[in-house]
Enzyme design. Structure first.
Site: not given
Ligand code: PGA
Length: 251
Positions: A11, A96, A165, A234
């Site tokens: 979130w 992250h 990611e 996200g």
């Molecule tokens: P997003 O973010 O799905 O909004 O691209 C993913 C994240 O940063 O974990």
């Protein structure tokens, strides 16, 4: 590795109030994810308790977006993994890219992984390249970020989840979503690095998730094509309808 898939909702700093957080949690709890999907909701720290209370009914798991690298002590502003476990937190996102952008680097990330493991929290270690460079550059960045795992015992490495990611594919400023084929190629590469670092047998226990602009429309394809073991979501995780349809689309 548990059989089945993981879907983790991140979130970030949203929503603005505990009331809004409760609304999202209440809407989620009306739906129960299927047994082969481990669904994890990671709200901001101040909302953990109230969100945790609501999502339990729907069999969602509670996760944190960060934690203290020190288990307990005089560390102003830090949130102890012990405090998190007392609220029912079972997972924590670590490293992250949005935290790395604030200056978090490998030694701190390693300490946070150890801090989580020592309290029985499953670390979700995020890795990913900043821009859509050629494969060689992307590979070397990801391999470097995975190096922290060589500092952890094999027994503990098996308890970690990796989330790939690509930073260029995250959020509203994403230059373009990564294709499911991109994700597949990186999943194969990550497994190769893991096999070299921790051994093939241990590698097979480590789930790898894909994150970056996951939506109800593309979730199924990411899983089917990439061979990843789940998704880190996200924006779409803040809309209960979207999060639920992602869960339903992959089960
Ligand atoms: P997003 O973010 O799905 O909004 O691209 C993913 C994240 O940063 O974990």
């Amino acid at each position: 590795m548990k059989n089945g898939l993981y879907v983790v909702g991140n979130w970030k700093e949203y929503p603005e109030s505990v009331k809004d957080a409760q609304k999202i949690a209440a809407a989620l709890s009306k739906n129960r994810p299927s047994k082969n999907v481990t669904a994890v909701v990671c709200p901001p720290h101040p909302f953990l308790e109230s969100v945790g209370g609501k999502i339990k009914k729907g069999k969602y798991n509670l996760g944190a977006q960060d934690l203290s690298p020190m288990v307990l002590g005089a560390y102003t502003g830090e949130v102890s993994p012990k405090a998190l476990t007392s609220l029912g937190v079972k997972y924590a996102i670590i490293g992250h890219s949005e935290r790395r952008a604030l200056g978090e680097e490998e030694p701190l990330i390693l300490q946070k992984i150890r801090s989580a493991l020592s309290c029985g929290i499953t670390p979700i270690l995020c890795v990913g390249e900043r821009s859509r460079d050629n494969a060689e550059v992307s590979h070397s960045i990801v391999a470097h970020e995975l190096l922290v795992l060589s500092e952890i015992s094999k027994k503990d490495v098996e308890k970690i989840i990796i989330a790939y990611e690509p930073i260029w594919a995250i959020g509203t400023k994403a230059s373009a979503p990564a294709t499911a084929e991109d994700a597949r190629e990186m999943r194969i590469y990550i497994q190769k690095v893991l096999a070299d670092t921790v051994g093939e047998k241990t590698m097979k226990h480590i789930p790898i998730l894909y994150g970056g602009s996951v939506t109800p429309k593309n979730a199924k394809e990411y899983i089917a094509v990439s061979g990843m073991h789940g998704l880190l979501v996200g924006r779409a995780s803040l809309d209960p309808k979207s999060f639920i349809s992602i869960l339903e689309s992959i089960q």
